[in-house]
Design an enzyme around this catalytic site. Structure first.
Site, mmCIF file in Angstrom:
data_model
loop_
_atom_site.group_PDB
_atom_site.id
_atom_site.type_symbol
_atom_site.label_atom_id
_atom_site.label_comp_id
_atom_site.label_asym_id
_atom_site.label_seq_id
_atom_site.Cartn_x
_atom_site.Cartn_y
_atom_site.Cartn_z
ATOM 1 N N LYS A 131 -11.764 -20.981 27.453
ATOM 2 C CA LYS A 131 -13.134 -20.572 26.890
ATOM 3 C C LYS A 131 -13.727 -19.653 26.723
ATOM 4 C CE LYS A 131 -13.899 -21.338 31.068
ATOM 5 N NZ LYS A 131 -12.716 -21.999 31.523
ATOM 6 N N GLU A 142 3.456 -23.076 16.108
ATOM 7 C CA GLU A 142 3.518 -22.093 16.836
ATOM 8 C C GLU A 142 4.787 -22.199 17.323
ATOM 9 O OE1 GLU A 142 0.990 -20.096 19.152
ATOM 10 O OE2 GLU A 142 0.601 -18.538 17.130
ATOM 11 N N GLU A 144 -4.319 -18.211 11.626
ATOM 12 C CA GLU A 144 -4.827 -17.931 12.542
ATOM 13 C C GLU A 144 -5.194 -16.231 12.973
ATOM 14 O OE1 GLU A 144 -4.179 -19.246 16.005
ATOM 15 O OE2 GLU A 144 -3.263 -21.102 16.130
HETATM 16 C C1 GLA Z 1 -2.583 -19.207 19.466
HETATM 17 C C2 GLA Z 1 -2.389 -21.053 19.303
HETATM 18 C C3 GLA Z 1 -3.472 -21.329 19.417
HETATM 19 C C4 GLA Z 1 -4.822 -20.692 20.759
HETATM 20 C C5 GLA Z 1 -4.523 -19.287 19.904
HETATM 21 C C6 GLA Z 1 -5.337 -18.228 21.005
HETATM 22 O O1 GLA Z 1 -2.246 -18.587 18.353
HETATM 23 O O2 GLA Z 1 -1.644 -20.593 18.425
HETATM 24 O O3 GLA Z 1 -3.881 -23.178 19.506
HETATM 25 O O4 GLA Z 1 -3.881 -20.794 22.249
HETATM 26 O O5 GLA Z 1 -2.993 -18.642 20.183
HETATM 27 O O6 GLA Z 1 -5.074 -16.559 21.109
#
Ligand code: GLA
Length: 699
Positions: free
Chosen positions: A379, A174, A330
């Site tokens: 967590k 990201e 994701e």
């Molecule tokens: C982002 C990150 C992940 C995680 C998620 C949690 O998308 O890329 O590593 O932190 O958020 O929602």
């Protein structure tokens, strides 16, 4: 608990073909939609890994992303590598038929890095040095960071570039989050270099930034700096260029890692975007750099209709991918942990979310993350394997979705069919977001979302487009927020209308050029030919104030609008609605201009709800588009394959709905004739006949 999906459980995930020099960069493997998520086994003792992969097989997982935050373990001291654990992990995954999206760990440099190179810390706009113990990268222009990032990436590429488990590279994580701008000395030096290349001479820079204003004129390059906090507003042209530079600096980091990988590996390279959630990366430019586009998306839990925002993010992702299939890198199985109120997904919601992404062009359905973390800041984030283990609703739904996805392999590679385009330009948004605009109440995000929501409710599938892109495929183009518009974009939009397109432009568009300087001729001047109007003066409204409008075609409702009005000057356009009261009383509020074979609409106020719908519906008539007759909150998207179409219908309501379709329901295997019943909260994917059959009537 009733299942929302009717797929059978796949006994084992699909295998992936061994890759070689002739394999396409993406997708890899013989067939199938990728299913899985981020896997962070370094958080667990190795005994747990075998259980993990066995459960992955049970859930239908065939792709996991590993190593994304592992730099400190892979290189415990500078130049000293410990790759043994990753060797063992990749072997284990491979032995179970699970392919790997291998991360480069450069989003989170180790403690030794910052201890050795403290100058690489990111500095905030107010001069704060951002500390260690969190995530977030080092300063992207730091030479020490770039060197270290390329070194660890090269080591991974040398070792795993041809590993049979590795089918994809996941560079960094990201870009642009959690910080996108760096005000450190190394960033200032790189910014000056970038400006020298962009402008050549200091005279050109002074002219572009309008430095005659407030005595900012520069006589020496060394005096040009980053736009740190200052006593008052900093030159917006300087800030806009700094936004461009910051985006460019991140992209340079990506390119350096990508090229280091390509020197040793023929596997495709991606980095996970956040299409609608990261304002600082110009994804039109980024998408040209990756082998396959991937995106992360999280629902806005505060919005009970967050699925519309999800659809918008998916459509934007597909659009930056040039219409090609993309990877949902994701999303979450249930709640996230970082919103003020982390609402858990209701039964069936995860599957609706996942399959909406698939319907809108995703060929991979991946989550953050495989197993919930016991420790650390995340967590309380949901996972495929939650803290509650396999005796849980989430786990059961994860297995059901894995089974469903395994039934949808043939959808892979098909392309979404869009009805209309909405303009989207990060540079314009950066400029509009700067200080001292005519009204704090006019927000480009809100305007884009309002237009998208209307098109979504009307059953029209939307592509997003850059204002300079070829728009000829779209009967309708809407520009909800085009504050900054280049001369080339204005010519493009005018030619689009002249060639028969229908263009709808909303207020505070066509105002400035690429230097945030007002266009010669005044507001909207570059679009005057297309729209047949210009704007003499902005007339923003007070907080909470409304104005009333009257249609000139005899419609007797008197819609209200808020936030904004313009003193519109007619240059040939017809008045569709007038202001009844307010600062522009009696003047044009909504106009329509016939130009060439097309029409240019201008909306000079902030219309919401039914009033915005009323204008867009009139524009649909110009464009030859008709609305879907399905109930609200039922979305239907069509993916077109070489020989078949796939109709993906998602029912967000609490009642079953009949959706027109003929063919085969891929999840149940049943024949569909005339209509398919989509259960309350359910999803149906129908393979239809010939590609040119128009089964779903949205047009
Ligand atoms: C982002 C990150 C992940 C995680 C998620 C949690 O998308 O890329 O590593 O932190 O958020 O929602």
């Amino acid at each position: 608990m009733s299942s929302h999906l009717t797929g059978r459980l796949a006994p084992r995930p699909d295998g992936f073909l061994p890759v070689g020099p002739t394999t396409p960069r993406w997708p890899l493997g013989p067939h199938g939609i990728a299913y899985g998520g981020d896997y962070n086994p370094e958080q667990w003792p190795e005994e747990v890994w075998l259980e993990d992969v066995e459960l992955m097989v049970q859930a239908g997982v065939n792709l996991v992303s590993v190593g994304i935050f592992s730099w400190a373990l892979l290189e415990p001291r500078e130049g000293e590598l410990d790759l043994g654990w990753l060797d063992r992990l990749l072997e284990l995954l491979h032995a179970h038929g699970i392919a790997v999206d291998l991360g480069t760990p450069t989003a989170s440099p180790p403690a030794w890095f910052f201890a050795t190179y403290p100058q690489a810390h990111v500095v905030g706009r107010d001069g704060t040095v951002l500390g260690f113990g969190s995530r977030g990268m080092a300063g992207p222009s730091s030479p020490e960071y770039r060197r270290a990032a390329v070194r660890i990436t090269t080591a991974l590429a040398e070792r795993y570039g041809t590993h049979p488990a590795v089918v994809l590279w996941h560079v960094h994580n990201e870009y642009g989050a959690p910080v996108s701008e760096d005000y450190s000395p190394s960033s200032a030096a790189a910014f000056r270099e970038w400006l020298r290349v962009r402008y050549g001479t200091l005279d050109a820079l002074n002219a572009a930034w309008g430095t005659a204003f407030w005595g900012q004129h520069y006589g020496e390059w060394d005096h040009v700096g980053v736009p740190s906090v200052a006593p008052s507003v900093v030159n917006p042209a300087q800030r806009l260029d700094f936004a461009r530079f910051s985006d460019h600096a991140l992209r340079e980091c990506f390119r350096a890692e990508r090229d280091a990988i390509r020197a040793h590996s023929d596997r495709p390279v991606t980095t996970n975007f956040m299409a609608t959630a990261c304002p600082s990366t110009d994804l039109w430019a980024w998408a040209r750099e990756v082998d396959v586009v991937s995106d992360d998306h999280y629902l806005d839990a505060a919005d009970p209709r967050g699925y519309v925002g999800l659809a918008m993010a998916a459509d934007l992702t597909r659009s930056v991918a040039g219409g090609r299939p993309w990877i949902l890198m994701e999303h979450s199985t249930s709640a996230v942990n970082w919103q003020p109120r982390n609402v858990a997904k209701r039964p069936g919601e995860m599957a609706r979310n996942a399959l909406t992404h698939l319907g809108r062009g995703a060929d991979a359905v991946l989550f953050f993350q495989w197993r919930a973390s016991r420790s650390g800041a995340e967590k309380f984030h949901s996972a495929m394997l939650p803290h509650a283990g396999t005796s849980s609703r989430v786990w059961r739904e994860v297995c059901e979705l894995g089974a469903a996805v395994s039934q949808l392999g043939e959808v892979r590679g098909s392309r979404v069919v869009a009805d209309a385009a909405v303009l989207w330009d990060w540079e314009s948004f950066w400029a509009q977001d700067l200080e001292w605009r005519p009204s704090v109440d006019l927000d480009h995000r809100e305007r884009v979302a309002a237009v998208y929501d209307r098109l979504w409710r009307d059953g029209l599938t939307v592509d997003f487009a850059h204002p300079e892109a070829d728009l000829s495929a779209y009967p309708l183009v809407v520009a909800p927020a085009s504050y900054l518009i280049s001369a080339a974009a204005a010519r493009n939009l005018t030619a689009y209308v002249e060639a028969g397109g229908t263009l709808v432009v909303l207020c505070f568009s066509g105002v400035v050029d690429e230097h945030d300087a007002v266009h010669p001729g005044g507001y909207l001047a570059p679009l005057a030919d297309a729209l047949g109007v210009t704007v003499e003066e902005f007339l923003p409204l007070r907080a909470g104030e409304h104005v009333r409008l009257a249609w000139t075609d005899g419609e007797d409702d008197e819609p209200a609008s808020d936030v904004w009005a313009d003193a519109v000057v007619l240059h040939g356009a017809d008045v569709v609605a007038r202001y009844v009261d307010g600062p522009a009383a009696g003047g044009p509020a909504v106009t329509r201009n016939s130009r060439g074979d097309g029409a240019g609409w201008y909306v000079s106020t902030r219309l919401t709800g039914d009033a915005l719908a009323a204008v867009l519906h009139r524009a649909y008539a110009d464009a030859g588009l008709t609305r879907s007759e399905l109930p609200d909150d039922v979305e239907v998207v069509r993916r077109r394959g070489a020989e078949r179409d796939y109709v993906v219908a998602v029912n967000h309501t609490e009642a079953a709905v009949a959706v027109p379709a003929d063919g085969t329901d891929l999840l149940s295997g049943e024949r569909v004739a005339g209509t398919v019943k989509v259960p309350a909260g359910g999803v149906v994917v129908v393979r239809t006949g010939a590609a040119d059959a128009r089964v779903i009537d949205v047009g």
